[in-house]
Design a protein around this motif. Structure first.
Motif, mmCIF file in Angstrom:
data_model
loop_
_atom_site.group_PDB
_atom_site.id
_atom_site.type_symbol
_atom_site.label_atom_id
_atom_site.label_comp_id
_atom_site.label_asym_id
_atom_site.label_seq_id
_atom_site.Cartn_x
_atom_site.Cartn_y
_atom_site.Cartn_z
ATOM 1 N N PRO A 19 0.900 -1.241 -0.025
ATOM 2 C CA PRO A 19 -0.025 -0.025 0.047
ATOM 3 C C PRO A 19 0.928 1.290 -0.072
ATOM 4 O O PRO A 19 0.439 2.354 -0.815
ATOM 5 C CB PRO A 19 -0.886 0.019 1.384
ATOM 6 N N LEU A 20 2.074 1.352 0.698
ATOM 7 C CA LEU A 20 2.834 2.367 0.728
ATOM 8 C C LEU A 20 3.611 2.720 -0.615
ATOM 9 O O LEU A 20 3.505 3.911 -1.024
ATOM 10 C CB LEU A 20 3.900 2.481 1.799
ATOM 11 N N GLU A 21 3.775 1.429 -1.237
ATOM 12 C CA GLU A 21 4.165 1.747 -2.609
ATOM 13 C C GLU A 21 3.272 2.240 -3.707
ATOM 14 O O GLU A 21 3.416 3.311 -4.660
ATOM 15 C CB GLU A 21 4.508 0.344 -3.262
ATOM 16 N N LEU A 22 2.093 1.973 -3.167
ATOM 17 C CA LEU A 22 0.755 2.637 -4.437
ATOM 18 C C LEU A 22 0.724 4.341 -4.039
ATOM 19 O O LEU A 22 0.718 4.920 -5.023
ATOM 20 C CB LEU A 22 -0.360 1.576 -3.961
ATOM 21 N N ILE A 23 0.671 4.502 -2.692
ATOM 22 C CA ILE A 23 0.599 5.792 -2.257
ATOM 23 C C ILE A 23 1.921 6.771 -2.935
ATOM 24 O O ILE A 23 1.536 7.846 -3.455
ATOM 25 C CB ILE A 23 0.631 5.947 -0.968
ATOM 26 N N PHE A 24 2.973 6.198 -2.866
ATOM 27 C CA PHE A 24 4.155 6.876 -3.438
ATOM 28 C C PHE A 24 4.044 6.988 -4.926
ATOM 29 O O PHE A 24 4.249 8.165 -5.357
ATOM 30 C CB PHE A 24 5.455 5.985 -3.159
ATOM 31 N N TRP A 25 3.410 5.814 -5.511
ATOM 32 C CA TRP A 25 3.290 5.886 -6.977
ATOM 33 C C TRP A 25 2.392 7.253 -7.505
ATOM 34 O O TRP A 25 2.560 7.989 -8.197
ATOM 35 C CB TRP A 25 2.775 4.757 -7.512
ATOM 36 N N ASP A 26 1.262 7.043 -6.556
ATOM 37 C CA ASP A 26 0.408 8.300 -6.842
ATOM 38 C C ASP A 26 0.880 9.501 -6.679
ATOM 39 O O ASP A 26 0.338 10.417 -7.461
ATOM 40 C CB ASP A 26 -0.998 8.109 -5.598
ATOM 41 N N LYS A 27 1.660 9.847 -5.718
ATOM 42 C CA LYS A 27 2.097 11.083 -5.171
ATOM 43 C C LYS A 27 3.075 11.523 -6.360
ATOM 44 O O LYS A 27 3.144 12.654 -6.777
ATOM 45 C CB LYS A 27 2.647 11.147 -3.963
ATOM 46 N N TYR A 28 4.018 10.932 -7.017
ATOM 47 C CA TYR A 28 5.078 11.014 -7.710
ATOM 48 C C TYR A 28 4.879 10.771 -9.080
ATOM 49 O O TYR A 28 5.819 11.416 -10.038
ATOM 50 C CB TYR A 28 6.504 10.599 -7.126
ATOM 51 N N TYR A 29 4.066 9.744 -9.475
ATOM 52 C CA TYR A 29 4.090 9.339 -10.770
ATOM 53 C C TYR A 29 2.737 9.232 -11.623
ATOM 54 O O TYR A 29 2.462 9.382 -12.842
ATOM 55 C CB TYR A 29 4.678 7.849 -10.873
ATOM 56 N N TYR A 30 1.561 9.304 -10.940
ATOM 57 C CA TYR A 30 0.310 9.167 -11.508
ATOM 58 C C TYR A 30 0.043 10.449 -12.486
ATOM 59 O O TYR A 30 -0.397 10.197 -13.642
ATOM 60 C CB TYR A 30 -0.798 9.308 -10.351
ATOM 61 N N GLU A 31 0.396 11.491 -12.031
ATOM 62 C CA GLU A 31 0.050 12.547 -13.052
ATOM 63 C C GLU A 31 0.591 12.326 -14.346
ATOM 64 O O GLU A 31 0.026 12.797 -15.447
ATOM 65 C CB GLU A 31 0.191 13.995 -12.343
ATOM 66 N N LYS A 32 1.982 12.277 -14.197
ATOM 67 C CA LYS A 32 2.446 12.314 -15.476
ATOM 68 C C LYS A 32 2.262 10.853 -16.240
ATOM 69 O O LYS A 32 1.968 11.064 -17.584
ATOM 70 C CB LYS A 32 4.172 11.910 -15.178
ATOM 71 N N GLU A 33 2.107 9.831 -15.736
ATOM 72 C CA GLU A 33 1.533 8.579 -16.594
ATOM 73 C C GLU A 33 0.105 8.974 -17.000
ATOM 74 O O GLU A 33 -0.126 8.575 -18.172
ATOM 75 C CB GLU A 33 1.472 7.438 -15.613
ATOM 76 N N ASN A 34 -0.684 9.472 -16.447
ATOM 77 C CA ASN A 34 -1.862 9.695 -16.761
ATOM 78 C C ASN A 34 -2.244 10.683 -18.062
ATOM 79 O O ASN A 34 -2.633 10.579 -18.860
ATOM 80 C CB ASN A 34 -2.980 10.266 -15.465
ATOM 81 N N GLN A 35 -1.051 11.914 -17.829
ATOM 82 C CA GLN A 35 -1.012 12.524 -18.969
ATOM 83 C C GLN A 35 -0.561 12.119 -20.157
ATOM 84 O O GLN A 35 -0.931 12.603 -21.409
ATOM 85 C CB GLN A 35 -0.337 13.859 -18.722
ATOM 86 N N ILE A 36 0.451 11.267 -20.206
ATOM 87 C CA ILE A 36 0.809 10.559 -21.427
ATOM 88 C C ILE A 36 -0.193 9.552 -22.061
ATOM 89 O O ILE A 36 -0.360 9.684 -23.287
ATOM 90 C CB ILE A 36 2.012 9.570 -20.936
ATOM 91 N N ARG A 37 -1.066 9.069 -21.118
ATOM 92 C CA ARG A 37 -1.888 7.889 -21.804
ATOM 93 C C ARG A 37 -3.196 9.062 -22.436
ATOM 94 O O ARG A 37 -3.848 8.473 -23.459
ATOM 95 C CB ARG A 37 -2.403 7.387 -20.664
ATOM 96 N N LYS A 38 -3.350 10.052 -21.760
ATOM 97 C CA LYS A 38 -4.302 11.175 -22.247
ATOM 98 C C LYS A 38 -4.039 11.479 -23.805
ATOM 99 O O LYS A 38 -4.711 11.577 -24.698
ATOM 100 C CB LYS A 38 -4.753 12.499 -21.399
ATOM 101 N N GLU A 39 -2.439 11.952 -23.942
ATOM 102 C CA GLU A 39 -2.034 12.227 -25.355
ATOM 103 C C GLU A 39 -2.167 11.121 -26.254
ATOM 104 O O GLU A 39 -2.318 11.349 -27.512
ATOM 105 C CB GLU A 39 -0.693 12.731 -24.935
ATOM 106 N N LEU A 45 -6.462 5.109 -14.332
ATOM 107 C CA LEU A 45 -5.425 5.004 -15.120
ATOM 108 C C LEU A 45 -5.396 3.555 -16.082
ATOM 109 O O LEU A 45 -5.463 3.630 -17.417
ATOM 110 C CB LEU A 45 -3.852 4.920 -14.775
ATOM 111 N N PHE A 46 -5.814 2.555 -15.465
ATOM 112 C CA PHE A 46 -6.005 1.291 -16.283
ATOM 113 C C PHE A 46 -7.108 1.611 -17.371
ATOM 114 O O PHE A 46 -7.195 0.912 -18.185
ATOM 115 C CB PHE A 46 -6.294 0.124 -15.146
ATOM 116 N N THR A 47 -8.289 2.044 -16.850
ATOM 117 C CA THR A 47 -9.377 2.525 -17.694
ATOM 118 C C THR A 47 -8.937 3.174 -18.975
ATOM 119 O O THR A 47 -9.351 2.721 -20.176
ATOM 120 C CB THR A 47 -10.501 3.089 -16.953
ATOM 121 N N LEU A 48 -8.168 4.087 -18.850
ATOM 122 C CA LEU A 48 -7.635 4.854 -19.920
ATOM 123 C C LEU A 48 -6.778 3.965 -20.838
ATOM 124 O O LEU A 48 -6.701 4.009 -21.962
ATOM 125 C CB LEU A 48 -7.016 6.124 -19.444
#
Length: 253
Positions: free
Chosen positions: A31-51, A116-119
């Motif tokens: 769970p801490l790994e997931l929280i860390f991912w969300d804080k530092y990587y989610y926005e970037k990965e989500n934007q890439i998939r949107k593009e 992110l998975f849905t996108l």
């Protein structure tokens, strides 16, 4: 007479601390790994998939090139496995995050993983059914199997206390979008009608909207007005349900 070494404090206290540390890491790492991912990587990965998703509508050839070069199909499979692992361990992980006071951060992170998975899945379906014209349902059947996993997971989300209602609403909304994908990913009515669980997908959408309305009515409207407007927008919430019903009705013609 000297005590045996294993009875000395300098032996069993460090050992006890080491055991406690190992247990803590085993419970907290995922769970801490997931929280860390969300804080530092989610926005970037989500934007890439949107593009990449935008690229599909503007330049199919470039979309196809990116999809193949970045091996997005394999990436989705890995993310699917990871998401299911989080879902299978949700009950245990969430209880431990409650103890640490990170329960809300964990729910937000897990919801974002779901988004992110849905996108990513939308991009995958765009490639296989619009561009590659893959009509053997191999890919879609894989994701239809995930629906059953989502239903089990959503039953756990619905058991959470009322103080988590805003988070529960957001999970219901992402689940609606997940089911909607299967109605909207292809204009080929024959392919759409061949989806075996299409009626169940529509039922999932209807049930989630009912639960969202119930959760919203329980809370003060002024408190969650912004959240509600974000989900429903200016249009009626039934628009996705009516769209799905229209696709199903076309199958009966």
């Amino acid at each position: 007479m000297k005590k045996p070494f294993y009875k000395l404090k300098r032996f069993y206290i460090p050992c006890g601390l080491l055991i406690a540390f190992v247990i803590f890491i085993s419970l907290a790492y995922r769970p801490l790994e997931l929280i860390f991912w969300d804080k530092y990587y989610y926005e970037k990965e989500n934007q890439i998939r949107k593009e990449i998703s935008k690229l599909f509508w503007s330049n199919e050839e470039e979309f196809k090139k990116v999809f193949v070069e970045q091996n997005l199909n394999q990436e989705l499979k890995l993310n699917q496995k990871e998401l299911l692992n989080y879902m299978h361990n949700f009950k245990k992980d969430f209880k431990f995050m409650q103890i640490l006071g990170l329960d809300n951060a964990y729910l937000v992170a897990l919801k974002n993983k779901d988004v992110l998975f849905t996108l990513q899945m939308q991009n995958n379906l765009n490639y296989f059914y619009f561009i590659s014209n893959n009509t053997d349902l191999k890919e879609i059947n894989n994701y239809l199997n995930v629906v059953d996993e989502f239903l089990v997971f959503m039953s756990e989300i619905e058991k959470l206390p009322s103080k988590y209602n805003p988070g529960k609403i957001m999970f219901e909304f992402t689940f609606v979008n997940y089911n909607t994908l299967f109605f909207g990913f292809t204009l080929d009515i024959n392919l759409m009608c061949s989806i075996p669980q299409k009626e169940q997908l529509l039922e999932n959408m209807i049930n989630s909207y009912k639960k969202m309305n119930l959760l919203y009515d329980i809370n003060l409207k002024t408190e969650y007005q912004e959240l509600y407007e974000t989900i429903y927008g200016a249009k009626k919430p039934n628009r996705l349900i009516n769209f799905a019903k229209g696709r199903l009705n076309a199958c009966g013609r």
